[in-house]
Design a protein around this motif. Structure first.
Motif, PDB file in Angstrom:
ATOM      1  N   GLU A 193       0.829  -1.192   0.000  1.00  0.00           N
ATOM      2  CA  GLU A 193       0.000   0.000   0.000  1.00  0.00           C
ATOM      3  C   GLU A 193       0.867   1.246   0.000  1.00  0.00           C
ATOM      4  OE1 GLU A 193      -2.278  -0.321   3.571  1.00  0.00           O
ATOM      5  OE2 GLU A 193      -3.480  -1.977   2.820  1.00  0.00           O
ATOM      6  N   VAL A 194       0.312   2.299  -0.559  1.00  0.00           N
ATOM      7  CA  VAL A 194       0.959   3.609  -0.518  1.00  0.00           C
ATOM      8  C   VAL A 194       0.576   4.258   0.805  1.00  0.00           C
ATOM      9  CG1 VAL A 194       1.096   5.873  -1.601  1.00  0.00           C
ATOM     10  CG2 VAL A 194       0.853   3.826  -3.015  1.00  0.00           C
ATOM     11  N   LEU A 251       6.025   2.974   0.818  1.00  0.00           N
ATOM     12  CA  LEU A 251       5.205   1.800   0.552  1.00  0.00           C
ATOM     13  C   LEU A 251       5.266   0.891   1.766  1.00  0.00           C
ATOM     14  CD1 LEU A 251       6.067   0.917  -3.163  1.00  0.00           C
ATOM     15  CD2 LEU A 251       4.060   2.083  -2.275  1.00  0.00           C
ATOM     16  N   VAL A 252       4.120   0.312   2.108  1.00  0.00           N
ATOM     17  CA  VAL A 252       4.019  -0.561   3.272  1.00  0.00           C
ATOM     18  C   VAL A 252       3.632  -1.957   2.804  1.00  0.00           C
ATOM     19  CG1 VAL A 252       2.748  -0.963   5.410  1.00  0.00           C
ATOM     20  CG2 VAL A 252       3.336   1.368   4.742  1.00  0.00           C
ATOM     21  N   MET A 265      10.472   3.868  -6.637  1.00  0.00           N
ATOM     22  CA  MET A 265       9.396   4.001  -5.648  1.00  0.00           C
ATOM     23  C   MET A 265       8.334   4.997  -6.127  1.00  0.00           C
ATOM     24  SD  MET A 265       9.614   2.149  -2.797  1.00  0.00           S
ATOM     25  CE  MET A 265       9.057   3.083  -1.390  1.00  0.00           C
ATOM     26  N   GLU A 266       8.773   6.066  -6.774  1.00  0.00           N
ATOM     27  CA  GLU A 266       7.808   7.027  -7.315  1.00  0.00           C
ATOM     28  C   GLU A 266       6.952   6.364  -8.390  1.00  0.00           C
ATOM     29  OE1 GLU A 266       7.662  11.466  -9.366  1.00  0.00           O
ATOM     30  OE2 GLU A 266       9.538  10.723  -8.526  1.00  0.00           O
ATOM     31  N   ILE A 288       0.286   2.198  -8.294  1.00  0.00           N
ATOM     32  CA  ILE A 288      -0.708   1.761  -7.308  1.00  0.00           C
ATOM     33  C   ILE A 288      -1.828   2.784  -7.194  1.00  0.00           C
ATOM     34  CG2 ILE A 288      -1.075   1.293  -4.849  1.00  0.00           C
ATOM     35  CD1 ILE A 288       1.812   0.105  -4.866  1.00  0.00           C
ATOM     36  N   ASN A 289      -1.487   4.066  -7.162  1.00  0.00           N
ATOM     37  CA  ASN A 289      -2.515   5.113  -7.069  1.00  0.00           C
ATOM     38  C   ASN A 289      -3.428   5.144  -8.294  1.00  0.00           C
ATOM     39  OD1 ASN A 289      -1.843   6.026  -4.512  1.00  0.00           O
ATOM     40  ND2 ASN A 289      -0.418   7.565  -5.275  1.00  0.00           N
ATOM     41  N   GLU A 290      -2.897   4.726  -9.448  1.00  0.00           N
ATOM     42  CA  GLU A 290      -3.704   4.684 -10.667  1.00  0.00           C
ATOM     43  C   GLU A 290      -4.512   3.398 -10.790  1.00  0.00           C
ATOM     44  OE1 GLU A 290      -0.920   5.390 -13.837  1.00  0.00           O
ATOM     45  OE2 GLU A 290      -0.578   7.462 -13.209  1.00  0.00           O
TER      46      GLU A 290
END
Length: 177
Positions: free
Chosen positions: A71-72, A92-93, A145-146, A152-154
């Motif tokens: 997850e972000v 990120l977790v 990471m970016e 993930i956000n998309e």
């Protein structure tokens, strides 16, 4: 003639019982057999690998109930960026681990123990379940990471991201537990 019928019936019954020997309720294979079809995977080179990895999660089998968590952590990233030493960050977790890619302020691009501890404290304040925080200012790690954060956000599926992310983390943090 009766003997031939008894032999054929016996062989058919033996084949039926043998074929179903590895299956119990509703067709699920027993978990004690490490070579059954549910525990076989092949890596990219076609070699046999066991289903269970070091962290007991196989990213190639994410459709099961033990899906990997990635997850972000936007709140943690915001808290880290609020530190005067940090220009930007992505977090990120995964399960109980947090991975931080940070860009530091000013001329000094070296990560000190003090700044690393401040970053780790900010991450733990946002999520009490985090046990380990790994921080890097490596430019390649920051770029990747970016990219992962954006993917993930998309809403892109994490299956491919998770494999690549795991390999990168093992390269950047080879001594992690």
């Amino acid at each position: 003639m009766k003997l031939k019928g008894i032999v054929v019936t016996g062989l058919a019954l033996t084949m039926l019982v043998t074929g179903c020997g590895n299956v119990d309720e509703y067709g699920t294979a027993r978990q004690d057999n490490q070579d059954d079809a549910l525990n076989v995977n092949y890596d990219n080179m076609g070699r046999y690998t066991e289903n269970v990895r070091r962290d007991r999660v196989n990213p190639r089998r994410v459709n099961e109930t033990n899906q990997p968590r990635i997850e972000v952590a936007d709140e943690a990233s915001k808290r880290i960026t609020d530190l005067k030493e940090v220009k930007s960050s992505n977090v990120l977790v995964t399960d109980r681990n947090a991975y931080v890619a940070a860009v530091l302020e000013g001329e000094n691009k070296e990560l000190s123990n003090d700044v690393e501890e401040k970053i780790a404290n900010q991450v733990r304040k946002t999520d009490r379940s985090i046990r380990n925080v790994y921080v890097s200012v490596n430019p390649e790690f920051v770029d990747r990471m970016e990219g992962y954060t954006n993917d993930i956000n998309e809403g892109r599926p994490i299956t491919g991201i998770f494999d690549e992310f795991t390999e990168m983390v093992q390269r950047v943090f080879p001594n992690r537990r």
